[in-house]
Write a protein that holds these residues in place. Sequence first.
Motif, PDB file in Angstrom:
ATOM      1  N   VAL A 186      11.859  -6.266   0.029  1.00  0.00           N
ATOM      2  CA  VAL A 186      11.313  -6.747   1.313  1.00  0.00           C
ATOM      3  C   VAL A 186      10.073  -7.610   1.053  1.00  0.00           C
ATOM      4  CG1 VAL A 186      10.284  -6.029   3.508  1.00  0.00           C
ATOM      5  CG2 VAL A 186      12.246  -4.795   2.608  1.00  0.00           C
ATOM      6  N   LEU A 187       9.261  -7.201   0.080  1.00  0.00           N
ATOM      7  CA  LEU A 187       8.066  -7.980  -0.270  1.00  0.00           C
ATOM      8  C   LEU A 187       8.453  -9.371  -0.760  1.00  0.00           C
ATOM      9  CD1 LEU A 187       5.790  -5.378  -2.117  1.00  0.00           C
ATOM     10  CD2 LEU A 187       5.450  -6.345   0.137  1.00  0.00           C
ATOM     11  N   VAL A 188       9.533  -9.440  -1.521  1.00  0.00           N
ATOM     12  CA  VAL A 188      10.004 -10.749  -2.011  1.00  0.00           C
ATOM     13  C   VAL A 188      10.353 -11.642  -0.819  1.00  0.00           C
ATOM     14  CG1 VAL A 188      11.865 -11.914  -3.267  1.00  0.00           C
ATOM     15  CG2 VAL A 188      10.835  -9.851  -4.212  1.00  0.00           C
ATOM     16  N   ILE A 189      11.091 -11.064   0.155  1.00  0.00           N
ATOM     17  CA  ILE A 189      11.507 -11.841   1.332  1.00  0.00           C
ATOM     18  C   ILE A 189      10.277 -12.303   2.126  1.00  0.00           C
ATOM     19  CG2 ILE A 189      12.752 -11.685   3.540  1.00  0.00           C
ATOM     20  CD1 ILE A 189      14.591  -9.601   2.034  1.00  0.00           C
ATOM     21  N   TYR A 190       9.310 -11.396   2.293  1.00  0.00           N
ATOM     22  CA  TYR A 190       8.117 -11.712   3.082  1.00  0.00           C
ATOM     23  C   TYR A 190       7.238 -12.779   2.409  1.00  0.00           C
ATOM     24  CZ  TYR A 190       7.847  -8.462   7.042  1.00  0.00           C
ATOM     25  OH  TYR A 190       8.030  -7.826   8.225  1.00  0.00           O
ATOM     26  N   GLY A 198       0.830  -1.213   0.000  1.00  0.00           N
ATOM     27  CA  GLY A 198       0.000   0.000   0.000  1.00  0.00           C
ATOM     28  C   GLY A 198       0.861   1.259   0.000  1.00  0.00           C
ATOM     29  N   ILE A 199       1.934   1.245   0.814  1.00  0.00           N
ATOM     30  CA  ILE A 199       2.848   2.405   0.858  1.00  0.00           C
ATOM     31  C   ILE A 199       3.509   2.603  -0.511  1.00  0.00           C
ATOM     32  CG2 ILE A 199       5.012   3.269   1.865  1.00  0.00           C
ATOM     33  CD1 ILE A 199       4.157   1.785   4.486  1.00  0.00           C
ATOM     34  N   ALA A 200       3.996   1.501  -1.077  1.00  0.00           N
ATOM     35  CA  ALA A 200       4.651   1.586  -2.397  1.00  0.00           C
ATOM     36  C   ALA A 200       3.658   2.057  -3.460  1.00  0.00           C
ATOM     37  CB  ALA A 200       5.234   0.225  -2.780  1.00  0.00           C
ATOM     38  N   PHE A 201       2.413   1.612  -3.355  1.00  0.00           N
ATOM     39  CA  PHE A 201       1.379   2.049  -4.298  1.00  0.00           C
ATOM     40  C   PHE A 201       1.195   3.575  -4.221  1.00  0.00           C
ATOM     41  CE2 PHE A 201      -3.190   3.205  -4.546  1.00  0.00           C
ATOM     42  CZ  PHE A 201      -3.367   3.049  -5.912  1.00  0.00           C
ATOM     43  N   LEU A 202       1.143   4.107  -2.996  1.00  0.00           N
ATOM     44  CA  LEU A 202       0.964   5.561  -2.824  1.00  0.00           C
ATOM     45  C   LEU A 202       2.166   6.332  -3.383  1.00  0.00           C
ATOM     46  CD1 LEU A 202      -0.599   5.682   0.775  1.00  0.00           C
ATOM     47  CD2 LEU A 202      -1.762   6.031  -1.418  1.00  0.00           C
ATOM     48  N   VAL A 246      13.178   3.954  -2.591  1.00  0.00           N
ATOM     49  CA  VAL A 246      12.339   3.461  -1.488  1.00  0.00           C
ATOM     50  C   VAL A 246      11.420   2.336  -1.992  1.00  0.00           C
ATOM     51  CG1 VAL A 246      10.491   4.084   0.129  1.00  0.00           C
ATOM     52  CG2 VAL A 246      12.419   5.626  -0.203  1.00  0.00           C
ATOM     53  N   THR A 247      10.806   2.549  -3.150  1.00  0.00           N
ATOM     54  CA  THR A 247       9.905   1.509  -3.682  1.00  0.00           C
ATOM     55  C   THR A 247      10.701   0.242  -4.059  1.00  0.00           C
ATOM     56  OG1 THR A 247      10.034   2.468  -5.899  1.00  0.00           O
ATOM     57  CG2 THR A 247       8.143   3.095  -4.553  1.00  0.00           C
ATOM     58  N   ALA A 269       5.589   5.025 -13.854  1.00  0.00           N
ATOM     59  CA  ALA A 269       5.238   5.054 -12.432  1.00  0.00           C
ATOM     60  C   ALA A 269       3.803   4.561 -12.222  1.00  0.00           C
ATOM     61  CB  ALA A 269       5.393   6.470 -11.879  1.00  0.00           C
ATOM     62  N   ALA A 270       2.905   4.875 -13.169  1.00  0.00           N
ATOM     63  CA  ALA A 270       1.518   4.388 -13.066  1.00  0.00           C
ATOM     64  C   ALA A 270       1.480   2.870 -13.199  1.00  0.00           C
ATOM     65  CB  ALA A 270       0.654   5.041 -14.144  1.00  0.00           C
ATOM     66  N   LEU A 271       2.325   2.352 -14.072  1.00  0.00           N
ATOM     67  CA  LEU A 271       2.405   0.891 -14.232  1.00  0.00           C
ATOM     68  C   LEU A 271       2.909   0.242 -12.937  1.00  0.00           C
ATOM     69  CD1 LEU A 271       1.751  -0.823 -16.727  1.00  0.00           C
ATOM     70  CD2 LEU A 271       4.194  -0.923 -17.188  1.00  0.00           C
ATOM     71  N   GLY A 272       3.900   0.899 -12.323  1.00  0.00           N
ATOM     72  CA  GLY A 272       4.409   0.405 -11.029  1.00  0.00           C
ATOM     73  C   GLY A 272       3.319   0.443  -9.966  1.00  0.00           C
ATOM     74  N   ALA A 273       2.542   1.534  -9.969  1.00  0.00           N
ATOM     75  CA  ALA A 273       1.452   1.656  -8.989  1.00  0.00           C
ATOM     76  C   ALA A 273       0.456   0.516  -9.144  1.00  0.00           C
ATOM     77  CB  ALA A 273       0.759   3.010  -9.157  1.00  0.00           C
ATOM     78  N   ILE A 274       0.146   0.169 -10.398  1.00  0.00           N
ATOM     79  CA  ILE A 274      -0.792  -0.939 -10.646  1.00  0.00           C
ATOM     80  C   ILE A 274      -0.198  -2.262 -10.142  1.00  0.00           C
ATOM     81  CG2 ILE A 274      -1.812  -2.329 -12.508  1.00  0.00           C
ATOM     82  CD1 ILE A 274      -3.363   0.181 -12.104  1.00  0.00           C
TER      83      ILE A 274
END
Lengths: 208, 114
Positions: free
Chosen positions: A155-159, A35-39, A148-149, A85-90
Amino acid sequence: MSKPLHSMDLNAHPPGFRYNPSAWSQRIPICILAGIAFLLATYMALYQWRLIPSAWDPVFGGQTEAVLDSPTSEAMRQRMLIPDAALGAIAYLGDLLFGLAGSTRRWQYRPWLVVFFGIDVIPLGIVSAVLVVLQGTVVGSWCFLCLVTAVISLVLVIYSYDEVWATLRYLRRVWRHTHDRTLLWRVFWGNASERADAVALAPEPRRA
Amino acid sequence: MELVLGLWLLIASWVLPPPEWLWLPWHDGACGLAVLVLSVQALRRRDRTHLAIAGIGLWLVVLPFLLHTHPAPPWAQHQILTGLVLLMLGIIPTPADRPPAGWDTARHTNTPTP
């Protein structure tokens, strides 16, 4: 024979795990980070659409805008028709949605969902992180929010890898016990099966 | 969320700058209406209706590429973004927090009936 939902153990641990990788305690942190990365990605997309006049960067100053306006970024926009960046957000929204979907035993009941989630998080996350790190060499500028993203992606990969691994091991167990391609295909898409259910929680044989 | 996106599709074409193709607002409106109907059906029935929403999402993503819109005008970008979100939401079954129907009602479907 039928077994109603309330009598099913939705928190069962897959064999070889001391915890349930599909538990909410495992998935909620993923969803918060996504959610943070999406924002952050949406904020950068708003700049690329010129809906905001500038992009904030406390470390590299104007370099973020240089990255977002770079010829590389523009070339991607020409191909994809929307800002990168919009593609990344999606993609991060996909991590969030696929993270929230499914019960706490989805590693068994919806293998396809976990595999889709894994595809969205692991290969795409690694590729996006590598691309962001490469921007310093290709574009010659650094973008703080992109970094940051990228960190969030890793981190998401690790989780998330443990849940994907638990699902793949479950599918492998089904295959080893049945050698039935049709059954494996049906189980992958979440169809109920007594034979698959029987091996879901069975301990894996130890190698000699 | 699919309901909200369906409503948005219905009105967005009249809010965004008009496209060069006059039929596009009607096309998007029809897609929005279809998403609305399918979303209500997906809420009522636990079947694969939601995949039709994913199909509409995929169509919305592909259409701007078929129409060769370079540089992409706002309606094209709007279609791609809405389509991608619909595609993701459409893949996920409704309700998604429960096990699939086969597991929670008749768990042992492969058991031969005596």
